[in-house]
Enzyme design. Structure first.
Site, short mmCIF file in Angstrom:
data_model
loop_
_atom_site.label_atom_id
_atom_site.label_comp_id
_atom_site.label_asym_id
_atom_site.label_seq_id
_atom_site.Cartn_x
_atom_site.Cartn_y
_atom_site.Cartn_z
CE LYS A 80 -4.47 0.87 0.25
NZ LYS A 80 -5.56 0.08 -0.32
N GLY A 180 -26.13 1.49 1.56
CA GLY A 180 -25.24 2.25 0.69
C GLY A 180 -25.46 1.91 -0.77
N GLY A 182 -23.87 3.26 -3.56
CA GLY A 182 -22.83 3.85 -4.41
C GLY A 182 -22.57 2.94 -5.59
CB VAL A 184 -20.08 -1.74 -4.51
CG1 VAL A 184 -20.34 -3.19 -4.16
CG2 VAL A 184 -18.63 -1.55 -4.92
#
Ligand code: NAI
Length: 349
Positions: A80, A180, A182, A184
């Site tokens: 990362k 949610g 969004g 996805v």
């Protein structure tokens, strides 16, 4: 069943600090594991109080990527990058080009992509100075671009497999509460609607919820009501940490399977769910469709190969659930153990 807290972080292989006074680049690249291949994981741009906080976040996230990539069956390790958002003005392209030069200098040990706070345009700038980047627009029908539809598809096939196990049925006629809507969550609702599931949804943007309800016949609840919805399955697709000791007392669903990262506020919550006979499908096992598409872009795989691998998300989830049963441990812990076994150094490494 007992909870075995063997989740202490595995140490990272490399913490590479990023400092470039000319462009304001500040942060770190953390390579957690290259046991299975180049360390892959996105580049986050966020406000951190100091470099130590950025490195801490990158270390935690890099370990998570090692586990996720391993259990997704990808020939990739975990890494990362975390960049600190400068307080003043910022020449983004210059900063991301400088970042790309460092990535290039790591010689392919770390592969970057978009993450929270970064965009396709940022990755275009990174691509000017390194080959080791994904998340660029798709070209010539090859994988690339927005990973969300693949994430949603993976969650969907995982949910199908888990529903067979938990309810002995397909999703047809089951009720799924989606938190949610969004990228996805909306794509997941479409797949669930087509499969005959009944939908209950919540979203902080009312117009978005309304549009999904019109398309799918979903019942809309307020955001603070969705955890307690009268549903068979709860699908968190918004925030991390949504299941904690207080919220699981309100949960009516007997299965949890969604796209959100870090659904459990702490690993112990997985044990609490198991004790209540609530089937928890570990987040990073079921939401790996996006990283499969990103990996395919970097590794040069075809779109058919992506579809095949995303389609196997259910099989990978069942393997984790089987391991959990065999060992008498919660599914989140079973996933961590399987992943750790895959990335552990072997004799002769
Ligand atoms: P997004 O930002 O497009 O969607 C999140 C949605 O949740 C937004 O519409 C937001 O308004 C809504 N929301 C925020 N708080 C809410 C609340 N309290 N109640 C109801 N709705 C709320 O993000 P995206 O891309 O759809 O990702 C969703 C989750 O899945 C995130 O946790 C993300 O980290 C995770 N994820 C996404 C992947 C992808 O390919 N996009 C891959 C793997 C994980």
């Amino acid at each position: 069943m007992s909870y075995h807290p063997d989740t202490a972080p595995l140490p990272p292989m490399l913490v590479h600090r990023l400092e470039d006074a000319d462009t304001g680049l500040s942060g770190a690249i953390v390579i957690h594991s290259t046991r299975l291949g180049p360390a892959a994981g996105g580049c986050r741009l966020w406000t951190y109080p100091d470099l130590g906080a950025a490195i801490g976040d990158a270390t935690r996230l890099a370990e998570g990527m090692s586990y996720k990539n391993a259990l997704a069956g990808l020939p990739l390790g975990g890494g990362k990058a975390v960049l600190r958002l400068p307080a003043g003005g910022l020449d983004r392209a210059a900063m991301f080009r400088a970042f790309g030069r460092v990535v290039e200098g790591l010689g392919g040990r770390y592969v970057t992509a978009e993450d929270v706070g970064t965009s396709v345009d940022d990755m275009r700038a990174v691509a000017e100075t390194t080959r080791h980047v994904a998340g660029l627009p798709p070209q010539d029908g090859r994988p690339g671009g927005n990973p969300s539809p693949f994430t949603a598809r993976g969650v969907f096939v995982a949910m199908q497999a888990a529903a067979q196990r938990r309810f002995g049925s397909s999703l047809d006629g089951l009720t799924v509460a989606v938190q949610g809507l969004g990228n996805v969550g909306r794509a997941l609702c479409t797949l669930l609607h087509e499969a005959g599931a009944r939908l209950i949804v919540a979203e902080t943007r009312p117009d978005v919820a309304e549009a999904v309800a019109q398309r799918t016949g979903a019942l809309i609840l307020m955001p603070d009501e969705i955890v307690a919805a009268r549903a068979d399955i709860f699908a968190p697709c918004a925030l991390g940490g949504v299941l904690d000791r207080a919220s699981i007392d309100r949960l009516q669903a007997v299965m949890v399977c969604g796209g959100a990262n870090n659904v459990l506020a702490s690993p112990e919550i997985g044990q609490c769910l198991a004790e209540r006979d609530i089937l928890y499908c570990p987040d990073y096992v079921v939401n790996a469709g996006g990283i499969i598409n990103v990996a395919a872009e970097y590794l040069g795989w075809s779109q058919d190969e992506v579809d095949r691998r995303v389609g196997e998300t259910g099989r990978r989830l069942l393997r984790v659930l089987h391991h959990a049963d065999a060992e008498g441990i919660a599914p989140n812990l079973a996933a961590d153990r399987l992943a750790r076994a895959m990335i552990a150094p072997r004799v002769g490494d």
